[in-house]
Design an enzyme around this catalytic site. Structure first.
Site, PDB file in Angstrom:
ATOM      1  N   ALA A 156       2.199  15.069 -18.937  1.00  0.00           N
ATOM      2  CA  ALA A 156       3.642  15.173 -19.142  1.00  0.00           C
ATOM      3  C   ALA A 156       4.260  15.902 -17.960  1.00  0.00           C
ATOM      4  CB  ALA A 156       3.948  15.917 -20.448  1.00  0.00           C
ATOM      5  N   MET A 157       5.566  15.672 -17.777  1.00  0.00           N
ATOM      6  CA  MET A 157       6.293  16.312 -16.688  1.00  0.00           C
ATOM      7  C   MET A 157       7.683  16.675 -17.159  1.00  0.00           C
ATOM      8  SD  MET A 157       6.240  17.449 -13.657  1.00  0.00           S
ATOM      9  CE  MET A 157       7.604  18.310 -12.888  1.00  0.00           C
ATOM     10  N   GLU A 158       8.086  17.925 -16.889  1.00  0.00           N
ATOM     11  CA  GLU A 158       9.300  18.503 -17.456  1.00  0.00           C
ATOM     12  C   GLU A 158      10.554  18.179 -16.667  1.00  0.00           C
ATOM     13  OE1 GLU A 158       7.524  21.695 -14.688  1.00  0.00           O
ATOM     14  OE2 GLU A 158       6.799  20.103 -16.010  1.00  0.00           O
ATOM     15  N   GLU A 185       7.020  21.046 -22.711  1.00  0.00           N
ATOM     16  CA  GLU A 185       8.033  20.562 -21.757  1.00  0.00           C
ATOM     17  C   GLU A 185       9.427  21.067 -22.133  1.00  0.00           C
ATOM     18  OE1 GLU A 185       6.533  19.414 -19.214  1.00  0.00           O
ATOM     19  OE2 GLU A 185       4.708  19.368 -20.400  1.00  0.00           O
ATOM     20  N   HIS A 215       9.856  24.449 -20.773  1.00  0.00           N
ATOM     21  CA  HIS A 215      10.163  24.444 -19.337  1.00  0.00           C
ATOM     22  C   HIS A 215      11.671  24.374 -19.080  1.00  0.00           C
ATOM     23  CE1 HIS A 215       6.524  24.620 -17.049  1.00  0.00           C
ATOM     24  NE2 HIS A 215       5.946  23.615 -17.684  1.00  0.00           N
ATOM     25  N   GLU A 222       4.389  28.174 -15.407  1.00  0.00           N
ATOM     26  CA  GLU A 222       3.469  27.680 -16.438  1.00  0.00           C
ATOM     27  C   GLU A 222       3.045  28.759 -17.423  1.00  0.00           C
ATOM     28  OE1 GLU A 222       3.183  24.750 -16.990  1.00  0.00           O
ATOM     29  OE2 GLU A 222       3.723  23.754 -15.127  1.00  0.00           O
TER      30      GLU A 222
END
Length: 710
Positions: free
Chosen positions: A314-316, A341, A344, A363
């Site tokens: 996954a990417m925020e 996410e 974030h 993180e």
């Protein structure tokens, strides 16, 4: 997250600072609280991962205007940068770029200077590292004045550098239309557009994207519009973001609203499943997070599910989280990844680590925030169980790497040329989480620490910070704790720059009712003889949660190799049950099968690798197959499935299977031939063999034992 790549063998604490110049300062809010360390006492910010002279300019805004050509897999158009020089005498603009990015022309305008016509500029491209190059642009001295706006227009085209992933229709979930997405973390977006590719620089942006008929474009932006007649999408990001958080996806996408400020996007064949899995949970999680950490600053909180070729979990990306569709199989892992996410949105996106050497600031804080959200939403026991799974993995990695390995530091200093993505590991997440938990424990009350984090976000929102900003603000916020930074054995300096395990771990006894049965079952199976069936009847794994089964299998993997009769009994008891569970459970059981060379269940390994084509599920099994005596099985499966794998994953698996050089894996090259079974495998060179001997073990550890999202 970016996935963990090969760990660099050369880490160094010595760095030469950049010349002092006056770009916007890290952590500079314009109103520093009394008591914070004066900025003048700090060393100038150094980002060795950027070739740019970002400290010489203030980036006010940029605009992208791109046309997507799926037929030739190319993006072409222009970029306009609104820049304000900071100091006199700066006559060169240096941007991060990439060899896959072709510059056609560059010009400059200086609004209000009397020179309204654009001036053509000269430029050159110099090598920088294997993940980028430097674009050096000569600026006209007459137009460049400190404090006066200049506009730089760069016309360029780019194909498929590290940030840009073109998927043929066969690699999408629906297999009907091609798709393209970008992935900027950590230093990849320099192949998407020339930029100050450092988290220290933030700006707003707008974009115009021109596409063929039937293609929907999404971006990490606050607002969007679409002209059907012109097939043009317009986007605007109204809050400042670093370059790595600019993201795009284009293909056959549909959506369903799942809340007042959130919708789910996916290919049509995936959409109903994704909506069913998430339901109205996103708004609930957002509400809990806002109660803890203050208002959500990004407006939209949409989620797009991408095909298995998406290289990480996954990417925020702000306003538009990217998640791999493969995770839909496991509701509990999906829950954790989405909440991480969302966290974030406060930690990482609103307040960002200023350099990649302090990635833990994003993180570690996001992981702490994620667990505060799950504690409020699902109870302390659930959160403790998930935390135990992750901390087990952290200690597993430490046992394999050794306590003195420098990658176990929170603040990793690395030499120019080292790709920051190679430092993405569990220490970034879990040791960072433990440090934040320690700060929470020092504050004396978790709710009091929630208020501290809320005020920290308010103080530094839309800024980039270093560890000193967090620590100084903490000590100012809790003045009674001024002496704790030097508490013996728990010194803040040791936390940040010491190798090894976290000096402190939070109390997880609240999860005992869920964790104890798992350990009891492990104890039964790891005795000298296989347990009798009557002893097992009290453990009903069909009633266990995914995280309980994962913890059980992880701890059994720690005891591998196991006696053959134990594996035979384990298979008899559980393999049929595992067949009906999600991939997170199945891959761990199949790793046990492979590491114990348990031939009766090898057909299950074959079936799994024929079904799953994502990096997160293929690479760990291939690594285990090659490490043992089942390499021939891995090669056979690869030949049978390679046409359904993305070229980047195919390249990685070829490297694992045939021990080829890793140099090519640092770039997202445009093509890779399919190997036929009759083709002799490439022979390893002496250099490749030496590299594998020094660093390959760490890479295998990372991919086998770590499953992290960004």
């Amino acid at each position: 997250m970016a996935e963990l790549h090969q760990t660099p063998t050369s880490l160094c604490c010595c760095r030469k600072p950049l010349p002092v110049s006056g770009a916007r300062r890290v952590g500079d809010t314009g109103r520093p609280p009394v008591g914070l360390r004066p900025e003048s006492l700090r060393c100038p910010l150094v980002d060795v991962a950027s070739a740019s002279n970002f400290r010489c300019f203030q980036l006010r805004h940029f605009h992208l205007d791109l046309r997507l050509n799926f037929a030739v897999k190319e993006m072409s158009g222009w970029l306009v940068l609104d820049l304000i020089p900071v100091h006199p005498g700066v006559h060169t603009l240096v941007l991060d770029s990439h060899c896959s990015l072709l510059i056609h022309s560059i010009d400059c305008k200086a609004p209000g200077s009397g020179q309204e016509e654009p001036m053509s500029l000269t430029y050159r491209v110099d090598p920088f590292t294997d993940y980028g190059s430097s674009l050096n642009i000569s600026l006209p001295p007459a137009a460049v004045r400190p404090g006066r706006l200049i506009q730089i227009t760069i016309r360029y085209s780019t194909t498929d550098g590290p940030a840009i992933w073109w998927l043929d229709s066969e690699l999408t979930c629906g297999q009907s239309r091609p798709l393209v997405f970008t992935q900027g973390h950590s230093v990849c977006n320099r192949s998407f557009f020339p930029c100050f590719d450092t988290p220290a620089v933030k700006s707003t942006y707008t974009a115009t994207i021109r596409v063929p008929d039937g293609v929907t474009v999404l971006m990490s932006a606050s607002r969007s519009s679409y002209s059907k007649q012109d097939r043009v999408f317009q986007f605007s990001m109204d809050s400042p973001v670093p370059s790595y958080l600019v993201a795009l996806v284009a293909g056959e996408m549909q959506h369903v609203d799942v809340g007042p400020r959130s919708r789910v996007w996916a290919e049509p064949c995936l959409l109903s499943c994704a909506v069913k899995k998430l339901g109205g949970s996103v708004e609930r999680w957002l509400g809990v997070a806002e109660e803890l950490f203050g208002p959500y600053l990004w407006g939209r909180c949409d989620i797009v599910f991408l095909p298995p070729s998406f290289p990480i979990v996954a990417m925020e990306n702000p306003c538009l989280t990217f998640i791999i569709a493969s995770i839909l199989e496991s509701s509990e892992f999906l829950l954790i990844d989405v909440i991480h996410e969302i966290a974030h949105g406060w930690f990482g996106n609103a307040v960002t680590n200023a350099t990649w050497e302090e990635m833990w600031l994003s993180e570690g804080l996001a992981t702490y925030a994620q667990r505060r959200i799950t504690t409020e939403a699902y109870g302390e026991a659930f959160t403790c169980l998930e935390t135990v799974v992750r901390l087990d993995a952290l200690h597993r990695q430490l046992r394999l790497l050794g306590d003195n390995n420098p990658v176990s530091k929170l603040q990793i200093k690395f030499e120019p040329g080292v790709n920051p993505s190679s430092l993405m590991n569990l220490f970034t997440y879990e040791k960072g989480f433990c440090f934040v938990s320690y700060l929470s424990q020092l504050s004396g009350d978790v709710r009091r620490f929630d208020r501290f984090l809320r005020d920290f976000i308010s103080q530094f929102q839309f800024k980039s910070v270093v560890a000193d900003d967090l620590i100084d603000y903490f000590l100012c916020y809790f003045p009674e704790l001024q002496d704790v930074a030097q508490r013996e054995g728990l010194e803040f300096e040791r936390w940040l720059n010491g190798c090894g395990p976290p000096p402190y771990e939070p109390d997880l006894s609240a999860g005992g009712a869920l964790i104890r049965p798992v350990q009891d079952l492990c104890d039964l199976w790891t005795r000298s003889d296989a347990p009798n069936l009557s002893a097992l009847t009290t453990f009903d794994l069909s009633a266990w949660s995914t995280f309980q089964i994962v913890l059980f299998l992880d701890r059994m993997l720690d005891h591998s190799p196991l006696p053959h009769d134990v594996m035979l009994s384990l298979s008899s008891c559980y393999s049929s049950l595992f067949d009906g569970l999600n991939a997170e459970v199945q891959i761990r059981w199949l790793q046990m099968v492979v590491r114990n060379t348990f031939h009766p269940d090898v057909p299950r390994v074959r079936a799994f690798l024929h079904k799953h084509t994502s990096r997160m599920y293929t690479v760990p099994l291939y690594e285990d197959l090659v490490a043992g005596v089942l390499k021939c099985v891995a090669v056979e499966i690869f030949y049978q499935t390679q046409r359904r794998l993305h070229p980047n994953l195919r390249r990685t698996l070829q490297q694992i299977l045939f021990q080829t050089s890793s140099a090519a894996t640092n770039q997202n090259s445009s093509s890779l031939s399919v190997i036929s079974p009759s083709t002799p495998p490439p022979q390893p060179t002496a250099t490749a063999t030496a590299s594998a001997a020094t660093a390959g073990t760490t890479a295998a550890i990372a991919l086998r034992d770590v499953n992290v999202s960004a």
